[in-house]
Design a protein around this motif. Sequence first.
Motif, short mmCIF file in Angstrom:
data_model
loop_
_atom_site.label_atom_id
_atom_site.label_comp_id
_atom_site.label_asym_id
_atom_site.label_seq_id
_atom_site.Cartn_x
_atom_site.Cartn_y
_atom_site.Cartn_z
N VAL A 2 1.00 -1.19 -0.10
CA VAL A 2 -0.03 0.04 -0.07
C VAL A 2 0.98 1.25 -0.19
O VAL A 2 1.72 1.48 1.01
N THR A 3 0.85 2.11 -0.91
CA THR A 3 1.51 3.19 -1.23
C THR A 3 1.12 4.61 -1.53
O THR A 3 0.05 4.57 -2.34
N ASP A 4 1.50 5.53 -0.87
CA ASP A 4 1.01 7.22 -1.36
C ASP A 4 1.60 7.34 -2.50
O ASP A 4 2.57 6.87 -2.92
N LEU A 5 0.85 8.12 -3.30
CA LEU A 5 1.16 8.52 -4.63
C LEU A 5 2.23 9.64 -4.51
O LEU A 5 3.36 9.61 -5.16
N ARG A 6 1.97 10.57 -3.76
CA ARG A 6 2.55 11.90 -3.78
C ARG A 6 3.59 11.90 -2.69
O ARG A 6 3.17 12.05 -1.49
N VAL B 85 -2.91 1.88 -4.03
CA VAL B 85 -2.41 3.22 -4.01
C VAL B 85 -3.22 4.30 -3.15
O VAL B 85 -4.54 4.24 -3.11
N ILE B 86 -2.41 5.29 -2.57
CA ILE B 86 -3.61 6.32 -1.80
C ILE B 86 -3.43 7.60 -2.33
O ILE B 86 -2.24 8.13 -2.86
N THR B 87 -4.27 8.13 -2.31
CA THR B 87 -4.28 9.28 -3.23
C THR B 87 -5.40 10.35 -2.59
O THR B 87 -6.37 9.76 -1.93
N ALA B 88 -4.93 11.66 -2.42
CA ALA B 88 -6.12 12.39 -2.07
C ALA B 88 -6.99 12.66 -2.97
O ALA B 88 -6.98 12.34 -4.23
N TYR B 89 -8.24 13.08 -2.45
CA TYR B 89 -9.58 13.39 -3.46
C TYR B 89 -9.42 13.90 -4.69
O TYR B 89 -10.04 13.82 -5.64
N VAL C 209 -7.59 11.96 -8.56
CA VAL C 209 -8.14 10.60 -9.00
C VAL C 209 -7.52 10.39 -10.18
O VAL C 209 -7.32 9.38 -10.80
N GLU C 210 -7.25 11.47 -11.04
CA GLU C 210 -6.48 11.25 -12.62
C GLU C 210 -5.46 10.53 -12.38
O GLU C 210 -4.83 9.60 -13.15
N THR C 211 -4.45 10.81 -11.12
CA THR C 211 -3.32 10.20 -11.04
C THR C 211 -3.39 8.76 -10.65
O THR C 211 -2.84 7.77 -11.10
N ALA C 212 -4.35 8.60 -9.70
CA ALA C 212 -4.89 7.37 -9.39
C ALA C 212 -5.43 6.43 -10.48
O ALA C 212 -4.91 5.17 -10.58
N VAL C 213 -6.13 6.79 -11.49
CA VAL C 213 -6.40 5.94 -12.79
C VAL C 213 -5.26 5.58 -13.59
O VAL C 213 -5.15 4.52 -14.20
N GLU C 214 -4.03 6.66 -13.78
CA GLU C 214 -2.85 6.23 -14.22
C GLU C 214 -2.04 5.12 -13.54
O GLU C 214 -1.63 4.20 -14.27
N ALA C 215 -2.34 5.29 -12.22
CA ALA C 215 -1.73 4.23 -11.36
C ALA C 215 -2.08 2.73 -11.82
O ALA C 215 -1.56 1.56 -11.98
N ALA D 112 -2.09 -1.11 -10.66
CA ALA D 112 -2.34 -0.99 -9.30
C ALA D 112 -3.55 -1.85 -9.25
O ALA D 112 -4.54 -1.86 -10.12
N PHE D 113 -4.00 -2.49 -8.11
CA PHE D 113 -5.23 -3.14 -8.04
C PHE D 113 -6.42 -2.18 -7.71
O PHE D 113 -7.47 -2.28 -8.37
N ASP D 114 -6.16 -1.36 -6.91
CA ASP D 114 -7.45 -0.11 -6.44
C ASP D 114 -6.73 0.82 -5.81
O ASP D 114 -5.39 0.86 -5.54
N PHE D 115 -7.25 2.16 -5.46
CA PHE D 115 -6.99 2.96 -4.82
C PHE D 115 -7.65 3.28 -3.43
O PHE D 115 -8.81 2.96 -3.50
N VAL D 116 -7.06 4.01 -2.54
CA VAL D 116 -7.72 4.37 -1.33
C VAL D 116 -7.73 5.83 -1.18
O VAL D 116 -6.75 6.43 -1.26
N GLY D 117 -8.81 6.32 -0.73
CA GLY D 117 -8.67 7.82 -0.70
C GLY D 117 -8.20 8.31 0.60
O GLY D 117 -7.99 7.64 1.68
N LYS D 118 -7.84 9.57 0.67
CA LYS D 118 -7.04 9.96 1.66
C LYS D 118 -7.72 11.49 2.20
O LYS D 118 -8.07 12.28 1.40
N PRO D 119 -8.07 11.59 3.59
CA PRO D 119 -7.64 10.92 4.69
C PRO D 119 -8.53 9.56 4.87
O PRO D 119 -9.50 9.26 4.06
#
Length: 437
Positions: free
Chosen positions: A52-56, A80-84, A87-93, A98-105
Amino acid sequence: MSTRRILFVDDDDSGREVAAYNLTKAGYEVDLAASGEEAVAEFAPDRHDLVVTDLRMPGIDGLEVLRTVKERAPKTPVLVITAYGSVETAVEAMKIGAFDFVGKPFNRDHLLLTVRRALESADLREELRTLRIRSLTDRPIVAESAPMERVLAVADRVAETSASVLITGETGTGKELIARRVYAGSPRAARPFVAVNCAAIPSELLESELFGHKRGAFTGADKERPGRFRQANGGTIFLDEIGELPLALQGKLLRVLQEHVVDVLGADSPVPIDVRVLAATNQVLSGRAQQGEFREDLLYRLNVVEIQIPPLRERPEDIEPLVRHFVESFAGGREITIPDELLVRMKTLAWPGNVRQLQNACERLVILSDGGALRIADLPRTEASAAAPNATTTTAADLEWPPLPEEGLGLVDLETRVIQRVLELKNGNVSQAALYL
């Protein structure tokens, strides 16, 4: 199942600690990394079930962590962990793997649910892969030794890639079985697997056999032949005894690997193909390349990943399970006893023909068995007399040496005479002579 271990990567101290607390409380083991650099150094494919990794993050960001994990362990899921707002960066991941992304906080329940889904999905893929291997390989690979476990681990890891693989090992070690395992565990498993023994086809026919020909391409070509490469299109071709491929055809095979086309005899233009190439040999191709007998550039193309199968004499732990497997398969439902002294004896033998020779010996033992028990006396004479290097045998210290000449002794001449004597002892069999020496 053992406790699952997660590598959690986040440069935010508080977020990292909260996530670690929630994951540990849910029953997971957690390793923490405060940066991408630390994560890349910490990640171990055989240890971590999920990342589980943060993107930024400064320096190595989450996308680079994702790429590194997928290169080293394609089957390990990554969240991947991404701030709301990212989302575009999460989609790139997710496009990278990447299996999925998790919102932060974090929302604790959403984090745990996503982690569980990722692990369950990975387990399901592994179960399906195992079932696929069993269904597509008619002969199981029986191995309990550490060297063969490493071979199988490499085969399974490379299976999910598209890399060319060179499988090396002595005759009878099971190179085609490993090739079929790589194929069965690959995304191409639903497509054809075409095996070609390059040593079994006359050289004058091999080009047509591999690359095909058009009707009328040469005398006797009364119909079009697609060739083995086009038969394997979309799937995998296995080139056994690749060292026997004539030099003239090595250049054409290199073109297939580089350009993904085949030059069909009599055709006006090359034909595009999509084929993964697995090759096998019992020869040392690097040595043949130095002698000008095998193209060095082709060797590099074939040997993206090498899987080297150790000979049976270097993994005696596999002999007993192999014997039990072969005896059961030849027994035809009969109850046959394998005496302990026979197993001990078989573990001391050299088996220059490796697993294939052991299989033949087991078949003979079963055929000649009397009263439901195997006997040492029924071992083939070659096996019964061929002790392995670590067996108790006469050593140089036990020999009575002739008097040494006063004028001195040429060691090179002595070595030559010893080799000649051993070759005579082994009836000219170079492999057995080398093993003896």
